[in-house]
Design a protein around this motif. Structure first.
Motif, PDB file in Angstrom:
ATOM      1  N   TYR A 195      39.379  33.840  44.872  1.00 15.06           N
ATOM      2  CA  TYR A 195      38.795  35.289  44.809  1.00 15.06           C
ATOM      3  C   TYR A 195      37.804  35.462  46.081  1.00 15.06           C
ATOM      4  O   TYR A 195      37.589  36.678  46.453  1.00 15.06           O
ATOM      5  CB  TYR A 195      38.205  35.541  43.553  1.00 15.06           C
ATOM      6  CG  TYR A 195      39.493  36.035  42.393  1.00 15.06           C
ATOM      7  CD1 TYR A 195      39.890  37.318  42.532  1.00 15.06           C
ATOM      8  CD2 TYR A 195      40.033  35.243  41.530  1.00 15.06           C
ATOM      9  CE1 TYR A 195      40.913  37.815  41.642  1.00 15.06           C
ATOM     10  CE2 TYR A 195      41.129  35.580  40.923  1.00 15.06           C
ATOM     11  CZ  TYR A 195      41.665  36.728  40.728  1.00 15.06           C
ATOM     12  OH  TYR A 195      42.674  37.285  40.018  1.00 15.06           O
ATOM     13  N   ALA A 198      39.344  36.070  49.135  1.00 10.99           N
ATOM     14  CA  ALA A 198      39.946  37.218  49.194  1.00 10.99           C
ATOM     15  C   ALA A 198      38.892  38.312  49.484  1.00 10.99           C
ATOM     16  O   ALA A 198      39.126  39.280  50.175  1.00 10.99           O
ATOM     17  CB  ALA A 198      40.428  37.608  47.856  1.00 10.99           C
ATOM     18  N   LEU A 239      47.342  37.246  45.244  1.00  8.08           N
ATOM     19  CA  LEU A 239      46.073  37.862  46.126  1.00  8.08           C
ATOM     20  C   LEU A 239      46.297  37.951  47.835  1.00  8.08           C
ATOM     21  O   LEU A 239      45.915  38.822  48.318  1.00  8.08           O
ATOM     22  CB  LEU A 239      44.888  36.777  46.234  1.00  8.08           C
ATOM     23  CG  LEU A 239      44.092  36.692  44.675  1.00  8.08           C
ATOM     24  CD1 LEU A 239      42.807  35.447  44.712  1.00  8.08           C
ATOM     25  CD2 LEU A 239      43.572  38.056  44.423  1.00  8.08           C
TER      26      LEU A 239
END
Length: 326
Positions: A195, A198, A239
Motif C-alpha cells: 500500500y 501504491a 493494487l
C-alpha cells in the motif's frame, strides 16, 4: 549474492538475479548481518566479491545485488570507496545487471544508506518500503560464538530497533534515483508495504513496470507460510494489475521452498547468501552460485526459461549498463 531468477510472468522468460559476497568479507544471511564461525566462508576484498558475483552470473543470475563490508572487521559499510573496486571488476567480467543496496543496515541513517547508489547511479537499487521491527536477536539462541564482538551486539540491539523507512525517507530516495535514471527493486516485507508503494504510484513518483520483491520470514514482517505468499500476490494483483513484476525472497530455510512456489505461480525468484546460509536441511551453502544452481534446477524442471541480463533489462525497463557511474 542475491539472485532474481525468473521474471516468469505468463510467457515471458524468467529473470535470474544473483547476489555476490560483499566486499570486505562476503554476504551473510538475510536474517542477520552477523554470522557464526561455521558459516560459509566469506571471500573478502574486492577480488573475492567480484569472483563470487561472476560465479553467480555464470550460474544464471541476471541481476547481482551488492552490499559491502569494512575489511577490518566485516562490519556492514556504505562507504562508496569500498564498493568502487569490486564494481569495476564485476562490470569487466559480466554483463549482469548491478543492483546496489539502499538498505545497508537497519543501524544506519538514510543518508548513509544512499551514498553508494547516489555515487554510482546503478541501473537498479533496492528500496525498503516501510518502517518495521527487524528482529535478528533469535539468532542468539542458535549460535553462541561469533568472529567479531560487534556481531553479538548487533543482534542483541535488534530487540529495540526500528528499521526506519518513513514516507519522507522513501520519497527522498525515489527522487534521487529518478534523477539518476535508477529504477528500484521495491522490497515489501508486509502487506502495508504494498500500500505504501501504491501511494507513491498515485503521486507519480513511481512508474511501471514496478519490480516488487516480496520478502517472507523476517521477524517483524509477514510470515513464511504459503498462505502469506498467496495474500501478497492477491493484494499486489489488486493494487497494480499487470503493471508489476513479482519476485519472491524467502529468508533462511524458506528460501528454496517459497521460491519454488512463487515460480510455479509466475514469480521471479531471489536467492543468495545474504538471504539464507543454507542449501539443504542442516547443510550450509558453499556459495551463492550454488544456491543459484539449485533454484535453476527447480525452474528448469518447471519448464521455465532463465532470462539473460539483457532480457532482464527489457523486462524491468532499465537504462542499460552504459549509463551507470562506474
Amino acid at each position: 549474492v542475491r539472485l532474481t531468477l525468473p521474471l516468469a510472468v505468463a510467457r515471458t522468460p524468467p529473470l535470474p538475479c544473483g547476489r555476490p559476497a560483499s566486499a570486505g568479507g562476503g554476504s551473510a544471511s538475510r536474517t542477520t548481518d552477523a554470522s557464526p564461525p561455521h558459516a560459509p566462508s566469506r571471500r573478502g576484498g574486492p577480488d573475492g566479491a567480484a569472483e563470487a558475483a561472476t560465479e553467480a552470473a555464470a550460474a544464471g543470475a541476471a541481476v547481482l545485488h551488492l552490499h559491502a563490508r569494512d575489511p577490518r572487521d566485516g562490519r556492514p559499510s556504505q562507504d562508496p570507496e569500498l564498493f568502487r573496486p569490486f564494481l569495476a571488476r564485476i562490470r569487466e567480467a559480466t554483463n549482469a545487471v548491478v543492483n546496489i543496496t539502499t538498505g545497508g543496515s537497519p543501524h544506519m541513517t538514510v543518508e548513509e544508506r544512499m551514498r553508494p547508489a547516489s555515487t554510482f547511479r546503478p541501473e537498479l537499487a533496492s528500496l525498503n518500503m516501510g518502517s518495521m521491527n527487524f528482529g535478528l536477536f533469535p539468532m542468539l539462541g542458535r549460535f553462541k560464538e561469533f568472529k567479531h564482538d560487534w556481531e553479538r551486539e548487533h543482534l542483541e540491539n535488534s530487540r529495540n530497533l526500528i528499521f526506519k523507512n518513513t514516507y519522507q525517507d522513501i520519497e527522498g530516495i525515489l527522487k534521487i534515483g529518478n534523477a539518476n535514471g535508477t529504477r528500484f527493486e521495491f522490497e515489501c516485507y508486509d502487506i502495508t508495504h504494498l500500500y505504501n508503494l501504491a501511494h507513491f504510484v498515485e503521486r507519480g513518483l513511481v512508474k511501471p513496470p514496478f519490480f516488487v520483491q516480496s520478502v517472507f520470514g523476517i521477524l517483524g514482517g509477514i510470515g513464511p507460510d504459503p498462505e502469506d505468499l498467496m495474500h501478497m500476490r492477491r493484494t499486489a494483483d489488486r493494487l497494480f494489475g499487470d503493471q508489476y513484476r513479482w519476485s519472491i525472497l524467502g529468508a533462511g530455510r524458506n528460501q528454496i521452498p517459497l521460491a519454488s512456489i512463487g515460480a510455479a505461480m509466475g514469480a521471479n525468484v531471489r536467492v543468495g547468501l545474504e538471504d539464507s546460509l543454507w542449501i539443504g536441511p542442516g547443510q550450509l551453502a558453499r556459495s551463492s552460485a550454488q544456491q543459484v544452481t539449485r533454484i535453476r534446477t527447480v525452474l528448469e524442471a518447471l519448464n521455465l526459461e532463465i532470462a539473460t541480463p539483457d532480457e532482464a533489462r527489457e523486462l524491468l525497463d532499465l537504462k542499460g549498463g552504459e549509463h551507470v557511474g562506474f
